[in-house]
Design an enzyme around this catalytic site. Sequence first.
Site, PDB file in Angstrom:
ATOM      1  N   ARG A   1     -10.955 -14.075 -47.823  1.00  0.00           N
ATOM      2  CA  ARG A   1     -11.895 -13.824 -47.104  1.00  0.00           C
ATOM      3  C   ARG A   1     -12.731 -12.763 -47.530  1.00  0.00           C
ATOM      4  O   ARG A   1     -13.214 -11.819 -46.938  1.00  0.00           O
ATOM      5  CB  ARG A   1     -11.348 -13.132 -45.529  1.00  0.00           C
ATOM      6  CG  ARG A   1     -12.407 -12.913 -44.488  1.00  0.00           C
ATOM      7  CD  ARG A   1     -11.660 -12.978 -42.909  1.00  0.00           C
ATOM      8  NE  ARG A   1     -10.863 -11.587 -43.064  1.00  0.00           N
ATOM      9  CZ  ARG A   1      -9.532 -11.599 -42.859  1.00  0.00           C
ATOM     10  NH1 ARG A   1      -8.854 -13.069 -42.487  1.00  0.00           N
ATOM     11  NH2 ARG A   1      -8.722 -10.756 -42.583  1.00  0.00           N
ATOM     12  N   SER A   2     -13.215 -13.013 -48.860  1.00  0.00           N
ATOM     13  CA  SER A   2     -14.065 -12.235 -49.483  1.00  0.00           C
ATOM     14  C   SER A   2     -15.437 -12.332 -48.817  1.00  0.00           C
ATOM     15  O   SER A   2     -15.937 -13.277 -48.268  1.00  0.00           O
ATOM     16  CB  SER A   2     -14.207 -12.625 -51.133  1.00  0.00           C
ATOM     17  OG  SER A   2     -14.855 -13.844 -51.250  1.00  0.00           O
TER      18      SER A   2
ATOM     19  N   ASP B   1      -6.412 -13.565 -45.177  1.00  0.00           N
ATOM     20  CA  ASP B   1      -6.203 -12.741 -46.350  1.00  0.00           C
ATOM     21  C   ASP B   1      -5.132 -11.654 -46.502  1.00  0.00           C
ATOM     22  O   ASP B   1      -4.250 -11.790 -45.505  1.00  0.00           O
ATOM     23  CB  ASP B   1      -7.596 -12.106 -46.802  1.00  0.00           C
ATOM     24  CG  ASP B   1      -7.879 -10.801 -45.746  1.00  0.00           C
ATOM     25  OD1 ASP B   1      -7.074 -10.657 -44.735  1.00  0.00           O
ATOM     26  OD2 ASP B   1      -8.920  -9.991 -46.169  1.00  0.00           O
ATOM     27  N   ILE B   2      -5.101 -10.816 -47.235  1.00  0.00           N
ATOM     28  CA  ILE B   2      -3.864 -10.032 -47.489  1.00  0.00           C
ATOM     29  C   ILE B   2      -3.857  -9.112 -46.251  1.00  0.00           C
ATOM     30  O   ILE B   2      -2.705  -8.233 -45.903  1.00  0.00           O
ATOM     31  CB  ILE B   2      -3.845  -9.156 -48.464  1.00  0.00           C
ATOM     32  CG1 ILE B   2      -5.007  -8.327 -48.751  1.00  0.00           C
ATOM     33  CG2 ILE B   2      -3.498  -9.915 -49.793  1.00  0.00           C
ATOM     34  CD1 ILE B   2      -5.265  -7.218 -50.048  1.00  0.00           C
TER      35      ILE B   2
ATOM     36  N   CYS C   1     -24.212 -20.748 -52.844  1.00  0.00           N
ATOM     37  CA  CYS C   1     -23.656 -22.081 -53.496  1.00  0.00           C
ATOM     38  C   CYS C   1     -22.206 -22.277 -53.272  1.00  0.00           C
ATOM     39  O   CYS C   1     -21.821 -23.679 -53.063  1.00  0.00           O
ATOM     40  CB  CYS C   1     -23.929 -21.894 -55.002  1.00  0.00           C
ATOM     41  SG  CYS C   1     -25.618 -21.895 -55.119  1.00  0.00           S
TER      42      CYS C   1
END
Length: 334
Positions: free
Chosen positions: A187-188, A210-211, A152
């Site tokens: 970037r989960s 991301d990190i 979603c």
Amino acid sequence: MSAPTDSNPASCKVILSKNVANRLIAEVQEGIRTLEKPPHLVGFLANNDPAALMYAQWTQKTCEENGFQYTLREVSRDEIEEAILAANADTSVDGIIVYYPIFNNRQDQYLQQIVDVSKDVEGLSHRYIFNMYQNIRFLDPETKRQKCILPCTPLANIKILEYLNIYNTVLPYGNRLFGRTICVVNRSEVVGRPLAALLANDGACVYSVDITGVQKFTRGEGLKKRRHEVVDLEGAALKDVAPLCDVVISGVPGEKYKFDTSLLREGAVCVNFSSEKNFPHEVREKASIFVPSIGKVTIVVLLRNLLRLIQNRRADDVQPAAATERPGTLEAAS
């Protein structure tokens, strides 16, 4: 007409998520009128997360306002597995949403896989995730009658970009982001990586940040590849890629994080999907369009996914597809 002030630059248009949601709601309402009974969505809450409870309440409110039936089932962590399996077998339940995290480990991934694929409104089951990354858009690729469900929040971001005309409908379906360069700060596995993959599968050059560093998602030069490929950009950082981008999408879940607006390309489009304010107010001085939140769109996409599930189960495969797949929209076949 009052003159623009420094706090409200004339060059930046702020788009509220409700404007995008209202357009999608019109499609959803047209689709629901074709059904014999209201679609029934069941939500499972098995944690004490205030954000999850708020999301459940927003979902219930949106469902009730638009003719959907919504049931919230609060269960313990020990009961959640059996509760999902019971809902899978319950013919009165059309869709299932589970509010994560529950165990905050691989057990949550297991729970995602036991939701029946025909009731998975979040698109988190293995079959949907596999198809998404492989750029397979139908459950039945030969006949192309059953569209895959997409997660979603990534899909809500896409619907916003479609609303903003970032997608070029002159190009063939599946290539409509060709020529666009997009930065996704997050970037989960839940949002950031799926979003980068979806955008790249539609033709964009995507810098995923991301990190741990920067990755580049593309379908190769000239979109020669069927699905996206990922390349690690060793030594690259946000400061190296953000100035290259037409669109910057940020979803860092940290209260202290603020995107450095000096990195923005002049006239960039900026979208914030974090529950926190990732962009400072100064973003309005560089961006041409700024979307400060997407929550309302995410919930409407959830309802849209529910209609999609019902459509996939219908023998005639005619409605509500006609209502939710208008010619010229992102998901309509060209």
